[in-house]
Design a protein around this motif. Structure first.
Motif, PDB file in Angstrom:
ATOM      1  N   THR A 338     -41.044 -17.564 -49.197  1.00  0.00           N
ATOM      2  CA  THR A 338     -42.176 -17.374 -50.102  1.00  0.00           C
ATOM      3  C   THR A 338     -41.981 -18.071 -51.432  1.00  0.00           C
ATOM      4  O   THR A 338     -42.957 -18.352 -52.128  1.00  0.00           O
ATOM      5  CB  THR A 338     -42.403 -15.870 -50.340  1.00  0.00           C
ATOM      6  OG1 THR A 338     -41.157 -15.253 -50.696  1.00  0.00           O
ATOM      7  CG2 THR A 338     -42.963 -15.200 -49.098  1.00  0.00           C
ATOM      8  N   ASP A 339     -40.726 -18.362 -51.832  1.00  0.00           N
ATOM      9  CA  ASP A 339     -40.509 -19.035 -53.113  1.00  0.00           C
ATOM     10  C   ASP A 339     -40.607 -20.557 -52.991  1.00  0.00           C
ATOM     11  O   ASP A 339     -41.301 -21.218 -53.753  1.00  0.00           O
ATOM     12  CB  ASP A 339     -39.182 -18.619 -53.737  1.00  0.00           C
ATOM     13  CG  ASP A 339     -38.003 -18.791 -52.813  1.00  0.00           C
ATOM     14  OD1 ASP A 339     -38.193 -19.167 -51.637  1.00  0.00           O
ATOM     15  OD2 ASP A 339     -36.859 -18.559 -53.263  1.00  0.00           O
ATOM     16  N   LEU A 340     -39.929 -21.155 -52.006  1.00  0.00           N
ATOM     17  CA  LEU A 340     -39.968 -22.601 -51.827  1.00  0.00           C
ATOM     18  C   LEU A 340     -41.075 -23.046 -50.891  1.00  0.00           C
ATOM     19  O   LEU A 340     -41.275 -24.249 -50.692  1.00  0.00           O
ATOM     20  CB  LEU A 340     -38.616 -23.097 -51.300  1.00  0.00           C
ATOM     21  CG  LEU A 340     -37.452 -23.011 -52.289  1.00  0.00           C
ATOM     22  CD1 LEU A 340     -36.156 -23.447 -51.628  1.00  0.00           C
ATOM     23  CD2 LEU A 340     -37.729 -23.846 -53.528  1.00  0.00           C
ATOM     24  N   LEU A 369     -44.791 -26.860 -49.460  1.00  0.00           N
ATOM     25  CA  LEU A 369     -46.041 -26.432 -48.825  1.00  0.00           C
ATOM     26  C   LEU A 369     -46.320 -24.988 -49.219  1.00  0.00           C
ATOM     27  O   LEU A 369     -46.091 -24.054 -48.472  1.00  0.00           O
ATOM     28  CB  LEU A 369     -45.934 -26.586 -47.305  1.00  0.00           C
ATOM     29  CG  LEU A 369     -45.558 -27.994 -46.806  1.00  0.00           C
ATOM     30  CD1 LEU A 369     -45.331 -27.983 -45.297  1.00  0.00           C
ATOM     31  CD2 LEU A 369     -46.648 -28.978 -47.175  1.00  0.00           C
ATOM     32  N   GLY A 370     -46.812 -24.798 -50.461  1.00  0.00           N
ATOM     33  CA  GLY A 370     -46.983 -23.463 -51.015  1.00  0.00           C
ATOM     34  C   GLY A 370     -45.687 -23.012 -51.664  1.00  0.00           C
ATOM     35  O   GLY A 370     -44.757 -23.790 -51.866  1.00  0.00           O
ATOM     36  N   GLY A 371     -45.607 -21.743 -52.023  1.00  0.00           N
ATOM     37  CA  GLY A 371     -44.375 -21.211 -52.589  1.00  0.00           C
ATOM     38  C   GLY A 371     -44.507 -20.868 -54.054  1.00  0.00           C
ATOM     39  O   GLY A 371     -45.127 -21.603 -54.837  1.00  0.00           O
ATOM     40  N   THR A 372     -43.909 -19.740 -54.456  1.00  0.00           N
ATOM     41  CA  THR A 372     -44.014 -19.258 -55.833  1.00  0.00           C
ATOM     42  C   THR A 372     -43.199 -20.079 -56.817  1.00  0.00           C
ATOM     43  O   THR A 372     -43.404 -19.972 -58.021  1.00  0.00           O
ATOM     44  CB  THR A 372     -43.556 -17.795 -55.907  1.00  0.00           C
ATOM     45  OG1 THR A 372     -42.198 -17.699 -55.428  1.00  0.00           O
ATOM     46  CG2 THR A 372     -44.435 -16.899 -55.044  1.00  0.00           C
ATOM     47  N   ALA A 549     -30.178 -19.714 -60.579  1.00  0.00           N
ATOM     48  CA  ALA A 549     -29.936 -18.684 -59.566  1.00  0.00           C
ATOM     49  C   ALA A 549     -31.268 -18.125 -59.108  1.00  0.00           C
ATOM     50  O   ALA A 549     -32.304 -18.303 -59.761  1.00  0.00           O
ATOM     51  CB  ALA A 549     -29.034 -17.580 -60.107  1.00  0.00           C
ATOM     52  N   GLY A 550     -31.225 -17.412 -58.003  1.00  0.00           N
ATOM     53  CA  GLY A 550     -32.427 -16.910 -57.357  1.00  0.00           C
ATOM     54  C   GLY A 550     -32.610 -17.594 -56.022  1.00  0.00           C
ATOM     55  O   GLY A 550     -32.350 -18.791 -55.882  1.00  0.00           O
ATOM     56  N   PHE A 558     -35.590 -12.616 -55.992  1.00  0.00           N
ATOM     57  CA  PHE A 558     -36.082 -13.458 -57.068  1.00  0.00           C
ATOM     58  C   PHE A 558     -36.342 -14.852 -56.507  1.00  0.00           C
ATOM     59  O   PHE A 558     -35.583 -15.355 -55.676  1.00  0.00           O
ATOM     60  CB  PHE A 558     -35.064 -13.538 -58.204  1.00  0.00           C
ATOM     61  CG  PHE A 558     -34.884 -12.240 -58.950  1.00  0.00           C
ATOM     62  CD1 PHE A 558     -35.581 -11.997 -60.132  1.00  0.00           C
ATOM     63  CD2 PHE A 558     -34.030 -11.261 -58.471  1.00  0.00           C
ATOM     64  CE1 PHE A 558     -35.415 -10.802 -60.812  1.00  0.00           C
ATOM     65  CE2 PHE A 558     -33.857 -10.065 -59.149  1.00  0.00           C
ATOM     66  CZ  PHE A 558     -34.559  -9.827 -60.320  1.00  0.00           C
ATOM     67  N   ARG A 559     -37.406 -15.487 -56.976  1.00  0.00           N
ATOM     68  CA  ARG A 559     -37.735 -16.809 -56.482  1.00  0.00           C
ATOM     69  C   ARG A 559     -36.637 -17.809 -56.839  1.00  0.00           C
ATOM     70  O   ARG A 559     -35.800 -17.556 -57.708  1.00  0.00           O
ATOM     71  CB  ARG A 559     -39.070 -17.272 -57.058  1.00  0.00           C
ATOM     72  CG  ARG A 559     -39.079 -17.416 -58.570  1.00  0.00           C
ATOM     73  CD  ARG A 559     -40.419 -17.935 -59.066  1.00  0.00           C
ATOM     74  NE  ARG A 559     -40.476 -17.903 -60.520  1.00  0.00           N
ATOM     75  CZ  ARG A 559     -39.971 -18.847 -61.309  1.00  0.00           C
ATOM     76  NH1 ARG A 559     -39.356 -19.889 -60.779  1.00  0.00           N
ATOM     77  NH2 ARG A 559     -40.052 -18.739 -62.620  1.00  0.00           N
ATOM     78  N   TYR A 560     -36.656 -18.923 -56.153  1.00  0.00           N
ATOM     79  CA  TYR A 560     -35.711 -20.012 -56.409  1.00  0.00           C
ATOM     80  C   TYR A 560     -35.790 -20.412 -57.882  1.00  0.00           C
ATOM     81  O   TYR A 560     -36.866 -20.654 -58.420  1.00  0.00           O
ATOM     82  CB  TYR A 560     -36.057 -21.193 -55.518  1.00  0.00           C
ATOM     83  CG  TYR A 560     -35.172 -22.390 -55.692  1.00  0.00           C
ATOM     84  CD1 TYR A 560     -33.835 -22.362 -55.287  1.00  0.00           C
ATOM     85  CD2 TYR A 560     -35.676 -23.560 -56.245  1.00  0.00           C
ATOM     86  CE1 TYR A 560     -33.027 -23.479 -55.431  1.00  0.00           C
ATOM     87  CE2 TYR A 560     -34.881 -24.683 -56.393  1.00  0.00           C
ATOM     88  CZ  TYR A 560     -33.560 -24.635 -55.989  1.00  0.00           C
ATOM     89  OH  TYR A 560     -32.756 -25.743 -56.133  1.00  0.00           O
ATOM     90  N   GLN A 561     -34.656 -20.446 -58.569  1.00  0.00           N
ATOM     91  CA  GLN A 561     -34.523 -20.735 -59.997  1.00  0.00           C
ATOM     92  C   GLN A 561     -35.168 -19.660 -60.868  1.00  0.00           C
ATOM     93  O   GLN A 561     -35.448 -19.894 -62.047  1.00  0.00           O
ATOM     94  CB  GLN A 561     -35.120 -22.106 -60.347  1.00  0.00           C
ATOM     95  CG  GLN A 561     -34.417 -23.263 -59.639  1.00  0.00           C
ATOM     96  CD  GLN A 561     -34.938 -24.621 -60.052  1.00  0.00           C
ATOM     97  OE1 GLN A 561     -36.064 -24.748 -60.543  1.00  0.00           O
ATOM     98  NE2 GLN A 561     -34.139 -25.655 -59.858  1.00  0.00           N
ATOM     99  N   GLY A 562     -35.359 -18.465 -60.300  1.00  0.00           N
ATOM    100  CA  GLY A 562     -36.014 -17.402 -61.053  1.00  0.00           C
ATOM    101  C   GLY A 562     -35.067 -16.524 -61.841  1.00  0.00           C
ATOM    102  O   GLY A 562     -35.511 -15.582 -62.515  1.00  0.00           O
TER     103      GLY A 562
END
Length: 660
Positions: A338-340, A369-372, A549-550, A558-562
């Protein structure tokens, strides 16, 4: 003159024939003799004996036991089945050395009982009213267990039983005697005696006797002394070294590569285990669908020029037969979180580009392709070239060119990369690598566009004693750790030198060691990561080189780099110069190839180069696994415990293999 006691000479294999259930005696009577309109249901019970192995053996040998769930049988067929079980059950006793014991089968129905060998059994069963269930009770009286008497060996390929009986000397060396694992006075267990030829033959071949042979045992049953003597014909043959190698079936693979890759050489002592290791190593190159090795038809003379060890009588040639595998492979690359967001692409692989195991991989992948954590579509296009055994065996040369674009919330990056390096295993579990990497990139962060040219020298040491058969097989024991340093210099915009350092360790504990689960079913996995960048402050380091981190590699939920310093009061990550994170995960396998996982992650990113500074974030969650032949399919859901802003309510991760 022979002693006055009874001697029965027979092969041990014949003695235990009833135990392995191969006897055809006592099979069911032809259907013509049975009443086809009447069938009988029955139940078999085995009374435990003092020797649990005998009890298990009787259960395995009994056709009454093994066939009772198939279908009901006629009275005459059941009677035949009962009679046939006597010899099978006695085989189970004899296989454990009980030669003077006996077995009994009692048949009970309608308040009456008959012995299984009673001549009236068939008529008794035929007279039973329909719908009655017969009980068959199996019991055994073990008697005295026979012991191993004399083990004797006669030199020669074959001979008569009398020549074995007349042997007066044991013809084995001390080393050969040590591998038998059977001694005088041991219980006369048939399986142990039958294993002697294979154990001795393996030992002889490992000593260089390529054409050695050991006969099946000839057993002498001594009822007076309650012992079994066993004799063997032994032929060592010539002691040999490895002769010439012949390679058959090569089409696209160069013969010089095979000769250089081989871990054996001419003049080396003939040893099957060493030859098998060489065969397995060739199979591990991925170039062949089959690799077989066979001894030559005859021993060759040893050249006079070779300085060999004492006692060598010839050289055994080896024939290698190869079937080359497919050289090309096309695979799909699909993933989602969901993040990437989603990623989809295709990879083309050539396994043997120049005939010596070189691999060329071409890939084109669409990302974002989408992602938070994404703001648009990106791509990753690369060409990867690997050359095995570069200048030295097991050393790998890797060359890579790559075009990359990713539109993250933290920054937008468009880059060209070139990489060249070598990697080398050291021993069984250690692996070292070094490379030179050049990167030309444009990065837009917080509305500002900058160009960077980065030169770096990644150096890395890996240790892995989990001994997995492939990279995505879940580890159940051992340690894995990686330590890396990457001296780097950033040019073109604010020239700076910086030194990223990172380390990661993972360990796995199987709860089977505590006696509470089966091996590999319940595993606790722990992971820790730490990183530091020395030599420059956060804003003097290119954004893509900073720590974040994330996501599944650090803090799920937590999302990627969140996780880490944010730009103002937004959700845009700045990155940092230090990072530390930890994970604890419990993995439980379930029936039907399924499994479940529970985990908790914690981590932080700081602006100081010393780890341990920053806002600690915690995520937790669980997932399910479906285990396939190539590895587990992973579905994880994670929740953030202390999210710093709106969003990041939960994250979903799909993938192949465990997260670590």
């Amino acid at each position: 003159m022979r002693p006055p006691f009874t001697r029965v000479i027979a092969r041990v294999a014949v003695i235990i024939i009833g135990w392995v259930g191969q006897s055809s005696f006592g099979s069911e009577l032809p259907k013509a003799h049975a009443d086809q309109s009447t069938t009988i249901a029955y139940h078999t019970a085995i009374t435990p004996t003092a020797d649990s192995d005998v009890t298990k053996g009787m259960g395995a040998a009994s056709s009454l036991k093994s066939l009772q769930k198939t279908h009901d049988v006629s009275p005459y067929a059941l009677a035949g089945r009962i009679r046939g079980d006597y010899e099978r059950l006695m085989g189970a006793l004899r296989s454990r050395g009980y030669y003077v014991g006996h077995v009994g089968i009692k048949v009970l129905a309608e308040g009456k009982s008959l012995e299984g060998d009673d001549v009236q059994l068939a008529s008794f069963l035929a007279a039973l009213p329909p719908g009655k269930t017969v009980e068959c009770r199996i019991s055994a009286v073990l008697g005295l267990q026979f012991k191993v008497g004399r083990l004797f060996f006669v030199l020669g390929k074959s001979g008569t039983t009398e020549s074995l009986l007349s042997a007066k000397e044991n013809k084995l060396t001390v080393g050969e005697q040590g591998v038998l694992q059977v001694h005088e006075g041991d219980p006369a267990i048939a399986a142990n005696i039958l294993a002697i030829p294979s154990r001795l033959l393996t030992y002889l071949q490992e000593q260089g006797y390529a054409q050695a042979s050991v006969s099946a045992p000839q057993a002498v049953l001594n009822t007076e002394r309650k012992t079994i003597d066993a004799g063997f014909f032994l032929n060592r043959g010539p002691k040999v070294v490895l002769g010439s190698f012949t390679l058959n079936g090569l089409k696209h693979v160069k013969a010089d590569y095979i000769y250089r890759r081989l871990t054996i050489h001419e003049g080396q002592l003939y040893q099957p285990s060493v030859i098998e290791a060489a065969r397995t190593d060739l199979g591990g190159t991925g170039l062949f669908s089959s690799v077989q090795v066979k001894d030559g038809k005859k021993v060759q003379p040893v050249p006079q020029t070779q300085n060999l060890m004492a006692g060598i009588n010839g050289a055994m040639p080896l024939n290698f037969d190869f079937i080359e595998g497919k050289r090309h492979r096309i695979t799909a690359d699909v993933g989602y979180s969901t993040d990437l967001g989603g990623r989809a692409g295709v990879t083309w692989l050539h396994r043997n580009l120049l005939g010596r195991g070189e691999q060329l991989r071409l890939a084109a992948i669409a990302t974002g392709l989408g992602g938070t954590a994404q703001q648009g579509l990106g791509y990753d296009i690369y060409a990867d070239f690997n050359k095995p055994d570069f200048m030295e065996r097991s050393r790998i040369l890797n060359l890579r060119v790559e075009a990359l674009r990713q539109l993250l919330y933290s920054y937008h990056q468009t880059a060209w990369l070139a990489h060249g390096g070598v990697s080398q295993p050291i021993g069984k579990d250690w692996f070292v690598s070094g490379a030179l990497s050049l990167e030309q990139e444009q990065i837009i962060q917080f509305g500002t566009s900058r160009n960077y040219f980065i030169a770096s020298v990644p150096l890395q040491v890996n240790f892995d004693n989990t001994h997995r058969s492939n990279p995505i097989e879940p580890a159940t024991h051992g340690f894995r750790f990686t330590v890396g340093v990457t001296p780097s210099v950033s040019l073109e915009h604010d020239t700076s030198f910086f030194l990223p350092m990172n380390a990661q360790i993972a360990t796995y504990f199987d709860l089977h060691h505590l006696g509470i689960s089966r091996p590999g079913n319940s595993v606790i996995a722990l992971r820790g990561s730490v990183g530091s960048i020395q030599g420059a402050s956060t804003w003097n380091i290119p954004p893509d080189q900073r720590f974040y981190a994330g996501g599944p590699a650090t803090v799920r939920g937590f999302r990627y780099q969140g996780v880490g310093p944010q730009y103002g009061r937004t959700k845009y990550a700045v990155g940092g110069t230090s990072m530390d994170a930890g994970t604890v995960e419990f993995r439980q396998k379930l029936p039907k190839n399924f499994g479940v996982v529970a985990f908790a992650d914690a981590g932080q990113v700081g602006s100081s180069s010393i780890p341990g500074h920053g806002k600690l974030r915690v995520g937790y969650g669980g997932g399910v696994r479906y285990f396939t032949p190539i590895g587990p399919v992973r579905v994880d859901v994670a929740l953030p415990m202390n999210r710093p802003y709106r969003g990041d309510k939960w994250e979903l991760y799909l993938g192949l293999g465990e997260t670590f």
